[in-house]
Design an enzyme around this catalytic site. Structure first.
Site, PDB file in Angstrom:
ATOM      1  N   PRO A   2      35.311  54.281  42.166  1.00 18.89           N
ATOM      2  CA  PRO A   2      35.925  53.912  40.901  1.00 18.89           C
ATOM      3  C   PRO A   2      36.413  52.467  40.852  1.00 18.89           C
ATOM      4  CG  PRO A   2      37.378  55.333  42.164  1.00 18.89           C
ATOM      5  CD  PRO A   2      36.092  55.276  42.896  1.00 18.89           C
ATOM      6  N   GLU A   3      35.917  51.736  39.894  1.00 17.96           N
ATOM      7  CA  GLU A   3      36.444  50.411  39.586  1.00 17.96           C
ATOM      8  C   GLU A   3      37.019  50.504  38.178  1.00 17.96           C
ATOM      9  OE1 GLU A   3      33.819  47.191  40.695  1.00 17.96           O
ATOM     10  OE2 GLU A   3      32.904  48.404  42.277  1.00 17.96           O
ATOM     11  N   HIS A  96      38.363  69.509  48.654  1.00 18.81           N
ATOM     12  CA  HIS A  96      39.272  68.430  49.028  1.00 18.81           C
ATOM     13  C   HIS A  96      40.451  68.305  48.069  1.00 18.81           C
ATOM     14  CE1 HIS A  96      36.416  67.353  52.087  1.00 18.81           C
ATOM     15  NE2 HIS A  96      35.457  67.274  51.185  1.00 18.81           N
ATOM     16  N   ARG A 116      38.008  61.286  50.934  1.00 14.67           N
ATOM     17  CA  ARG A 116      38.288  60.302  51.985  1.00 14.67           C
ATOM     18  C   ARG A 116      39.760  59.916  52.078  1.00 14.67           C
ATOM     19  NH1 ARG A 116      32.974  56.555  50.809  1.00 14.67           N
ATOM     20  NH2 ARG A 116      31.938  58.338  49.923  1.00 14.67           N
ATOM     21  N   ARG A 160      41.682  28.167  44.866  1.00 10.62           N
ATOM     22  CA  ARG A 160      41.569  28.943  46.087  1.00 10.62           C
ATOM     23  C   ARG A 160      40.696  28.196  47.094  1.00 10.62           C
ATOM     24  NH1 ARG A 160      43.315  34.393  46.065  1.00 10.62           N
ATOM     25  NH2 ARG A 160      45.072  34.370  44.660  1.00 10.62           N
TER      26      ARG A 160
END
Length: 287
Positions: A2-3, A96, A116, A160
DNA sequence: ACTAGAACCTGGCCGC
DNA sequence: TGCGGCCAGGTTCTAG
């Protein structure tokens, strides 16, 4: 994985199916899923029971549900494999399943499922000034946010001293972009991932931001990306934007612009996909 | 202050 | 058939 587009799909599902409902019981089934909650699993179970979940908010990949009163919120991050499902109470537990939240109305229960266990839930105080939970405060706005500062981003990016892909993945600079959409944005902008940020021209910085916004907006319009059954939205339906990806996961397939085979490089303990012709490696790149 | 890299985690897949 | 090793990658922590 998921983004931003996938998380936004989940947020919309939560807003329509969970917001406005009052919880009944909360069941924490795996301690790691609540490791960000200061008081631990039992504390979360007690403090989240009998509370109204007022709405569903998002910044970058973080989701939160403000509680009644507004000074606390249930914060959720899906990590890499997290799902938030609304399921009928009688439906069998997922393999899960980590946290179950039932509601006073007896309707569908909210389930946090995560193979996970990189994701998790936490109850956190909400900062009155920013209206954001504590763990979300350091996260930058995302390119789909109307308040996103484009000029400020381009300036910060060019100040940066790193590679452009590293910068795109830095959630404190711009949020919501993960490995998939970083590769897609760089392909669209015809920039190599190792391009030093300090050598980017302002048009190039603008271009990569525009590309990120376009690819995420397109993915959102199609309901998010999915490569396997790990990602599903709040209703349990998978996205299908992966059919539209131009670079990510397409090793050895021809670039749709020039026909050169897409290459896969190991980068930052993960993969980067580029077109070797459209995105030539800079002579002095920053990894 | 800023940057880079390791660590966290599980299941699918591959080669032997 | 089984097993070791690799791969997927968002975030946080630590080291420099």
């Amino acid at each position: 994985m998921p983004e931003l587009p996938e998380v936004e799909v989940v947020r919309r599902g939560l807003q329509s199916q969970v917001a406005g409902r009052t919880t009944a019981a909360v069941q924490v089934l795996h301690p790691r899923a609540v490791r960000r909650h200061a008081g631990g699993g039992r504390d979360l179970e007690h403090r989240l029971s009998g509370r109204l979940l007022a709405s569903a908010e998002r910044r970058g990949k973080y989701l939160w549900l403000p509680l009644d009163g507004g000074d606390e919120a249930l914060v959720a991050h899906l990590g890499m494999s997290g799902q938030l499902l609304v399921q009928p109470p009688e439906s069998p537990d997922e393999t899960h399943l980590r946290v179950r939240i039932t509601f006073a109305d007896g309707g569908g229960e909210l389930r946090f499922v995560d193979q996970r266990t990189f994701g998790g839930l936490a109850l956190e105080p909400v900062d009155a000034d920013t209206a954001a939970p504590a763990s979300v405060r350091h996260i930058a706005r995302d390119p789909l946010d109307p308040l996103f500062d484009e000029r400020g981003f381009a300036t910060a990016l060019r100040h940066r001293r790193t590679g452009v892909k590293r910068a795109l993945l830095d959630q404190t600079l711009v949020s919501g972009i993960g490995n998939i959409y970083a590769d897609e944005a760089l392909w669209r902008a015809r920039l190599h991932y190792a391009r030093p940020t300090e050598t980017l021209t302002r048009p190039e910085a603008d271009r990569v931001l525009r590309a990120a916004r376009e690819v995420m907006a397109a993915a959102l319009a199609q309901g998010g990306t999915s490569f396997d059954a790990l990602y599903v939205n709040v209703n349990g339906a998978s996205g299908y934007f992966d059919r539209s990806l131009e670079a990510y996961g397409r090793r050895d397939e021809p670039c749709s612009r020039c026909g050169a085979p897409i290459r896969r490089d190991a980068f930052m303990n993960r993969s980067s996909y580029t077109c070797p012709r459209c995105q030539p490696r800079p002579r002095r790149g920053r990894w």
